[in-house]
Design a protein around this motif. Sequence first.
Motif, PDB file in Angstrom:
ATOM      1  N   LEU A 252       0.513  -0.954  -0.033  1.00  0.00           N
ATOM      2  CA  LEU A 252       0.787  -0.125  -0.054  1.00  0.00           C
ATOM      3  C   LEU A 252       1.079   1.067  -0.114  1.00  0.00           C
ATOM      4  N   TRP A 253       0.584   2.206  -0.013  1.00  0.00           N
ATOM      5  CA  TRP A 253       0.852   3.584   0.286  1.00  0.00           C
ATOM      6  C   TRP A 253       0.601   4.925   1.304  1.00  0.00           C
ATOM      7  N   GLU A 254       1.627   5.763   1.407  1.00  0.00           N
ATOM      8  CA  GLU A 254       0.705   5.901   2.327  1.00  0.00           C
ATOM      9  C   GLU A 254       0.817   8.033   2.433  1.00  0.00           C
ATOM     10  N   LEU A 255      -0.022   8.565   2.436  1.00  0.00           N
ATOM     11  CA  LEU A 255       0.235   9.996   1.831  1.00  0.00           C
ATOM     12  C   LEU A 255       0.049  10.975   3.694  1.00  0.00           C
ATOM     13  N   SER A 256       0.949  11.267   3.884  1.00  0.00           N
ATOM     14  CA  SER A 256       0.274  12.857   4.984  1.00  0.00           C
ATOM     15  C   SER A 256       1.345  13.884   5.419  1.00  0.00           C
ATOM     16  N   CYS A 257       1.003  14.287   5.954  1.00  0.00           N
ATOM     17  CA  CYS A 257       0.758  16.138   6.263  1.00  0.00           C
ATOM     18  C   CYS A 257       0.878  16.144   7.475  1.00  0.00           C
ATOM     19  N   SER A 258       1.485  17.599   8.361  1.00  0.00           N
ATOM     20  CA  SER A 258       1.608  17.514   9.031  1.00  0.00           C
ATOM     21  C   SER A 258       1.124  19.350   9.688  1.00  0.00           C
ATOM     22  N   ALA A 259       0.700  19.883  10.297  1.00  0.00           N
ATOM     23  CA  ALA A 259       0.424  21.069  10.896  1.00  0.00           C
ATOM     24  C   ALA A 259       0.621  21.815  12.140  1.00  0.00           C
ATOM     25  N   PRO A 260       1.205  22.728  12.868  1.00  0.00           N
ATOM     26  CA  PRO A 260       1.653  23.238  14.089  1.00  0.00           C
ATOM     27  C   PRO A 260       0.387  22.778  15.222  1.00  0.00           C
ATOM     28  N   VAL A 261      -0.345  22.401  16.322  1.00  0.00           N
ATOM     29  CA  VAL A 261      -0.841  21.722  17.260  1.00  0.00           C
ATOM     30  C   VAL A 261      -2.204  23.719  16.972  1.00  0.00           C
ATOM     31  N   SER A 262      -1.199  24.044  16.403  1.00  0.00           N
ATOM     32  CA  SER A 262      -1.753  25.610  17.375  1.00  0.00           C
ATOM     33  C   SER A 262      -2.378  25.836  16.184  1.00  0.00           C
ATOM     34  N   SER A 263      -2.515  25.415  14.767  1.00  0.00           N
ATOM     35  CA  SER A 263      -3.012  25.553  14.135  1.00  0.00           C
ATOM     36  C   SER A 263      -4.248  25.353  13.116  1.00  0.00           C
ATOM     37  N   THR A 264      -5.073  26.037  12.994  1.00  0.00           N
ATOM     38  CA  THR A 264      -6.400  26.131  12.501  1.00  0.00           C
ATOM     39  C   THR A 264      -6.401  24.911  11.517  1.00  0.00           C
ATOM     40  N   VAL A 265      -6.253  24.984  10.785  1.00  0.00           N
ATOM     41  CA  VAL A 265      -5.738  24.272   9.036  1.00  0.00           C
ATOM     42  C   VAL A 265      -5.993  22.931   9.232  1.00  0.00           C
ATOM     43  N   ARG A 266      -7.105  21.993   8.409  1.00  0.00           N
ATOM     44  CA  ARG A 266      -8.118  20.492   9.004  1.00  0.00           C
ATOM     45  C   ARG A 266      -6.955  19.554   7.900  1.00  0.00           C
ATOM     46  N   LEU A 267      -5.912  18.606   8.531  1.00  0.00           N
ATOM     47  CA  LEU A 267      -5.251  18.312   7.687  1.00  0.00           C
ATOM     48  C   LEU A 267      -6.326  16.871   6.829  1.00  0.00           C
ATOM     49  N   PRO A 268      -7.258  16.392   7.007  1.00  0.00           N
ATOM     50  CA  PRO A 268      -7.688  15.332   6.567  1.00  0.00           C
ATOM     51  C   PRO A 268      -8.615  15.766   4.855  1.00  0.00           C
ATOM     52  N   GLN A 269      -8.887  17.202   5.087  1.00  0.00           N
ATOM     53  CA  GLN A 269      -9.178  18.141   4.095  1.00  0.00           C
ATOM     54  C   GLN A 269      -8.347  18.668   3.230  1.00  0.00           C
ATOM     55  N   ILE A 270      -7.270  18.787   3.629  1.00  0.00           N
ATOM     56  CA  ILE A 270      -5.697  18.873   2.994  1.00  0.00           C
ATOM     57  C   ILE A 270      -5.670  17.766   1.927  1.00  0.00           C
ATOM     58  N   ILE A 271      -5.646  16.890   2.628  1.00  0.00           N
ATOM     59  CA  ILE A 271      -5.069  15.258   2.074  1.00  0.00           C
ATOM     60  C   ILE A 271      -6.261  15.346   0.777  1.00  0.00           C
ATOM     61  N   GLU A 272      -7.216  15.386   1.420  1.00  0.00           N
ATOM     62  CA  GLU A 272      -8.439  14.966  -0.106  1.00  0.00           C
ATOM     63  C   GLU A 272      -8.503  15.787  -0.974  1.00  0.00           C
ATOM     64  N   GLU A 273      -7.976  17.196  -0.905  1.00  0.00           N
ATOM     65  CA  GLU A 273      -8.191  18.299  -2.096  1.00  0.00           C
ATOM     66  C   GLU A 273      -6.861  17.802  -3.039  1.00  0.00           C
ATOM     67  N   PHE A 274      -5.716  17.678  -1.864  1.00  0.00           N
ATOM     68  CA  PHE A 274      -4.043  17.177  -2.519  1.00  0.00           C
ATOM     69  C   PHE A 274      -4.531  16.019  -3.298  1.00  0.00           C
ATOM     70  N   LEU A 275      -5.889  15.316  -2.903  1.00  0.00           N
ATOM     71  CA  LEU A 275      -6.100  13.866  -3.811  1.00  0.00           C
ATOM     72  C   LEU A 275      -7.005  14.083  -5.053  1.00  0.00           C
ATOM     73  N   THR A 276      -7.192  15.011  -4.987  1.00  0.00           N
ATOM     74  CA  THR A 276      -8.425  15.364  -6.348  1.00  0.00           C
ATOM     75  C   THR A 276      -8.447  16.436  -6.787  1.00  0.00           C
ATOM     76  N   ASN A 277      -7.810  17.600  -6.316  1.00  0.00           N
ATOM     77  CA  ASN A 277      -7.866  18.735  -7.158  1.00  0.00           C
ATOM     78  C   ASN A 277      -6.467  19.249  -7.088  1.00  0.00           C
TER      79      ASN A 277
END
Length: 437
Positions: A252-277
């Motif tokens: 299989l494959w893994e696709l990951s990203c990170s952000a500071p705990v203090s930031s408000t970015v939503r990592l699952p949404q970022i990965i979804e966008e990266f996958l599709t758009n």
Amino acid sequence: MEYDLIIVGAGPGGCMAARKAARDGLNVLIIEKRKEAGMVTRFCSRLLRLGEGGFASDKVITDVDMDKATCTIEVGAPGKHFVHMHGVPPEASFAYTGELDPCFNESWLSPAGVNLDRDANCRTIDGFVIDKEVMLRGILMEAADAGCKIQGATKCLEIEDTDDGVRLKVKSPAGTETLRAKRAIVADGSFSALAEQLGFNEGRGPGPGRLRFMSFILDRCNMPYREMRRMHCAQPSVHRGFLNVGPWPPGLWELSCSAPVSSTVRLPQIIEEFLTNSAFSYIFEGANILDRQGCSMDLRPPVREAARGNVICVGDNLAYAEVAIKGAIGCGFKAAEATALSLDGKDGNAAYNDYWTHAFNFFSPEYNKRAVRLPSIPAVLDDDETDTLFRWFADQGVSGLPQDILPDNRAQLAEDLPEITAKLFSRGKRKGAPAAA
Ligand SMILES: Cc1cc2nc3c(=O)[nH]c(=O)nc-3n(C[C@H](O)[C@H](O)[C@H](O)COP(=O)(O)OP(=O)(O)OC[C@H]3O[C@@H](n4cnc5c(N)ncnc54)[C@H](O)[C@@H]3O)c2cc1C
């Protein structure tokens, strides 16, 4: 006394400690809070990197007499491999029966697909991605064969180090009970409540902060290279950090990203966008998401004195993730060896502390100085600037870690790309790898 040794946590550190202690004839128990010992749910990229390079720099350390915890892999027929550890006796080697995914390079990519490689060519193997659960279960099976008692679904709630041994309050489906042993090895990973209770964190600074990680496990990836690599893709308009892609055995494959705990970015949404758009979506065409894993990493400074009284703390609990799988295995082996020494009336704690403070880059002031961080490229450049910088890397014919290349070539970069240089270096001296407490 019920046991000679109780080990808390069945990660790489605890499993190897259990095998070594049982083989040395100690009466040993390992407890693990997850339902089964050897189960892994916390995200980890699972790369056993060969050689001595660190997270922050590949340069050789000259200020500390290093005996770095690292490993080599003996590749056999499918399912018949061996991992050999460096910096510890040969008996620390262990069989590995899972899939090995060799990575021939590590590459950073810009939105236009221009890449910077860690190695100048792809003819050497950088490291192997392993199936961590298969690895841990293999070591545990060998520990059990040597007489170690293994207890899953058992969480250590409290630990006390007394003049006549250690007392552990544990909770399992059978209820809460107190276990006693002559000594303990605490191998409970990051954010250790037990190390805190025992006072190991006294004087330890907070460090530059915490990162949270999210990873999607995928069933396919159209790797744009002939050979397997780990990739770090930058598209700042999608995410102000790299998106990391790598193999995830078995198959299989893994696709990951990170952000500071203090930031408000939503990592699952970022990965979804990266996958599709995103500029990299073509790599994942037709891929299905099979699983998601997350974790946090605390960049706290490491603690120098890891063995004291009747307790040795090993692995991630007194340092951040740069210990890595191979380092935790080395720690587990040395902690069990030191335990046997202590039970024999010798100074096992001094032996362990000596190993611990020489096995990892993060105890080198020189390394920590180099690791004074530049911002992550996608954190300060936009998509076009990222492409421009990566074309510059290509024109210079450089290879290596961006954190090594950028400072080394700062004068040339400033001459060629002054605005980008200003953005990359504008924050001045920033908090880097934490100095030891
Ligand atoms: C995002 C990320 C990516 C990484 N990628 C890599 C990589 O590619 N290669 C690499 O080599 N390393 C990588 N690492 C680092 C690696 O995962 C760790 O360094 C290594 O697993 C540490 O081993 P350990 O035995 O110290 O702790 P852990 O692996 O964390 O194991 C601790 C064990 O203790 C158990 N436990 C915790 N508390 C208790 C308790 N109170 N009672 C009973 N059991 C308990 C836990 O359930 C767990 O099983 C990565 C880490 C992170 C955060």
